[in-house]
Design an enzyme around this catalytic site. Structure first.
Site: not given
Ligand SMILES: NC(=O)c1ccc[n+]([C@@H]2O[C@H](COP(=O)([O-])OP(=O)(O)OC[C@H]3O[C@@H](n4cnc5c(N)ncnc54)[C@H](O)[C@@H]3O)[C@@H](O)[C@H]2O)c1
Ligand SMILES: O=P([O-])([O-])O[C@@H]1[C@@H](O)[C@H](O)[C@@H](O)[C@H](O)[C@@H]1O
Length: 530
Positions: A314, A363, A410, A486
């Site tokens: 994460d 999460k 966010k 994380k």
């Molecule tokens: N943006 C942040 O700050 C942040 C921080 C920590 C973790 N994350 C994690 O990163 C991940 C992605 O975040 P995001 O904002 O891009 O999400 P998002 O929902 O925009 O993108 C996820 C993509 O994954 C695709 N998907 C789902 N299952 C799949 C599979 N089996 N194979 C291939 N593709 C698949 C979906 O169609 C989508 O396009 C999430 O799990 C989120 O929790 C994001």
């Molecule tokens: O890094 P951070 O801001 O603690 O954590 C974020 C979460 O607060 C948010 O809800 C989630 O959608 C993001 O994927 C990310 O995990």
């Protein structure tokens, strides 16, 4: 190397008393004595010294292959676009200004510096992090990946609503020809509310054939590597957060069992398990950017036996990153946090997926563990954390809500409530609004740059002056990457380090020792002693 220059390999400066450069192999070798204080059960301590030789291959690859699971999502499409911007020098109208080259703010490797020493006047000398030793330039990434949705990358960036309108228009000709490869979808693992996105999968949801899915993903990795003439590919999961899998003896506890479970289509084999195993079997490092427990014991065992780097879990982007600083600050100041209430709402597709309980639970677990090492470090404030009584732990509450209107912004609100002396209290409230994917993308870049960098380092132990000719690679769980994660996946028997400054110190000191410099301290004797 000067404080401002961007050195090429030939410019690498190192301490000749500790290092040597082999011009034929272009490898830099450094000698380092690792000293630690080790306590026995009677609280007696000893200084233990171990001599190591580290070897860095200074020849970085011309291109690095990146395969993202979730390419069409907010993070995936933003990373893809960023690389295209760098490669094609794409400019855009950012409100008032025409920006040409975007600095990668938020990327530690690209935009931070490291103190190397002091000048003759005692002033600190800093150099760019990326200039200490040769590291990949993100413009040399070749990015592709999979998604369960077939939108091309122009449609994906429009849907994500992360980039500015003008930039999207300028990017379109460079990205619209790319469509994600079909992926694997086992409906039980991500939220049901994602169902309407699914139109690009190669498996049957009625009659899963998980062994065939594994072979197909392996084949995708091989083909991508071959077609792009790549020496190395890194696979990173940035798809939706999955629910955690159950750890079941006989199913996912050993590498042998998990391979058998895939053949038997066991229900607790998740898509991310398949991707991790496919990468490991193809010798491609695998990074888990999401919180689910992909790295079950059987997969860790497989990575160990194949010696393939893995890291997770994460991305540590906003609220949790700040928490890993705040908690360290409070506890190291001798102030006692007694509760942390963390609320967070967001309106992107990640937020939508997390509005389902099982995915939120993954999460919640990764966001909660970030304070553990601080609590553990201070028995004055937290005398016996095992008791979990009022005085011995922090009430830590985590809430995430999906609010579509705010999109990729966010919003995080945190209250740190702490005890002061003489019955006093200290309440710190933080309101932090940031663009989720623009925090995550530079972190993904750092994880990729550093994974490639660490794959060029080998070491050997020197015992009684005799060094083994066999150089080893790192233990596969690459905890040097914890800074960006994380809930750092950690080697069995060791506890994770979460505090941000401790994580960064490890990286800084490691880079320093590779060029023959001692660990950084802030003793500043030039100033403090007469
Ligand atoms: N943006 C942040 O700050 C942040 C921080 C920590 C973790 N994350 C994690 O990163 C991940 C992605 O975040 P995001 O904002 O891009 O999400 P998002 O929902 O925009 O993108 C996820 C993509 O994954 C695709 N998907 C789902 N299952 C799949 C599979 N089996 N194979 C291939 N593709 C698949 C979906 O169609 C989508 O396009 C999430 O799990 C989120 O929790 C994001
Ligand atoms: O890094 P951070 O801001 O603690 O954590 C974020 C979460 O607060 C948010 O809800 C989630 O959608 C993001 O994927 C990310 O995990």
């Amino acid at each position: 190397m000067t404080a401002t220059s961007t050195p090429q390999p030939a410019d690498i400066k190192f301490n000749p008393k500790k290092c040597s450069l082999d011009k034929d192999t272009n490898e830099l070798t450094s000698n380092y004595t690792y000293e630690n204080i080790v306590f026995d059960e009677n609280n007696q301590f000893d200084t233990i010294s171990t001599n190591y030789k580290f070897k860095v291959d200074l020849s970085k690859p011309k291109s690095l292959g990146i395969l993202l699971v979730g390419l069409g999502g907010n993070n995936g499409s933003t990373l893809f676009s960023t690389v295209k911007c760098l490669q094609n020098n794409i400019s855009f109208h950012n409100g008032k200004f025409n920006t040409t080259k975007e600095p990668l703010y938020g990327s530690m490797t690209q935009c931070s510096t490291i103190k190397l020493g002091v000048d003759a006047q005692g002033n600190d000398v800093f150099v760019p992090f990326k200039d200490i030793l040769p590291m990949m330039d993100p413009s040399n990434f070749i990015v592709h990946g999979w998604d369960i949705n077939n939108s091309n990358m122009a449609e994906a960036i429009e849907r994500s609503q992360v980039l500015q309108y003008d930039l999207i228009q300028n990017l379109k000709p460079f990205v619209e020809k790319t469509r994600p490869m079909p992926s694997i979808y086992y409906p039980d693992f991500i939220a049901l509310n994602q169902n309407d996105r699914v139109n690009n999968i190669s498996n049957s949801t009625q009659d899963p054939q998980k062994w065939q899915d594994l072979q197909r993903i392996r084949n995708d990795i091989k083909t991508f590597k071959h077609e792009n003439h790549l020496d190395q590919v890194i696979v990173l999961w940035t798809a939706n957060t999955e629910r955690c899998v159950e750890i079941i003896p006989g199913i996912n506890d050993t590498s042998e069992n998990i391979m058998a479970a895939i053949k038997n289509n066991h229900q607790e084999i998740s898509p991310s398990n398949i991707f991790a195993i496919a990468s490991i079997l193809e010798g491609a490092p695998y990074i888990n950017g999401s919180p689910q427990n992909t790295f079950v014991p059987g997969i860790i065992e497989l990575a160990e036996s194949r010696n393939v780097l893995i890291a997770g879990d994460d991305l540590k982007t906003g609220q949790t990153k700040l928490k890993s600083v705040m908690m360290q600050y409070l506890v190291d100041a001798g102030i006692k946090p007694v509760s942390i209430a963390s609320y967070n709402h967001l309106g992107n597709n990640d937020g939508k997926n997390l509005s389902s309980h099982a995915q939120f639970r993954s999460k919640e677990i990764s966001k909660a563990s970030v304070i553990d090492d601080c609590i553990d470090s201070n028995k004055i404030l937290y005398p016996d954390i095992e008791l979990k009584e009022k005085d011995n732990h922090v009430d830590h509450c985590i809430v995430i809500k999906y609010v579509p209107a705010v999109g990729d912004s966010k919003v995080a609100m945190d209250e740190y409530y702490s005890e002061l002396m003489l019955g006093g209290h200290n309440r710190i409230s933080i309101h932090n609004v940031c663009e989720d994917s623009l925090l995550a993308t530079p972190i993904i870049i750092d994880l990729l740059v550093m994974t490639e960098f660490f794959s060029r380092i080998k070491y050997t132990k020197v015992v009684d002056g005799i060094e083994s000719t066999d150089f080893n690679e790192f233990y596969p769980i690459l905890t040097f990457l914890s800074y960006w994660l994380k809930a750092p996946l950690t080697r069995s028997g060791f506890k994770p380090i979460n505090s941000l400054n401790r994580q960064r110190l490890a990286l800084e000191n490691f880079l320093r020792l590779l060029i023959g410099l001692p660990a950084n301290d802030e003793l500043r004797f030039e100033e403090r002693l007469v």
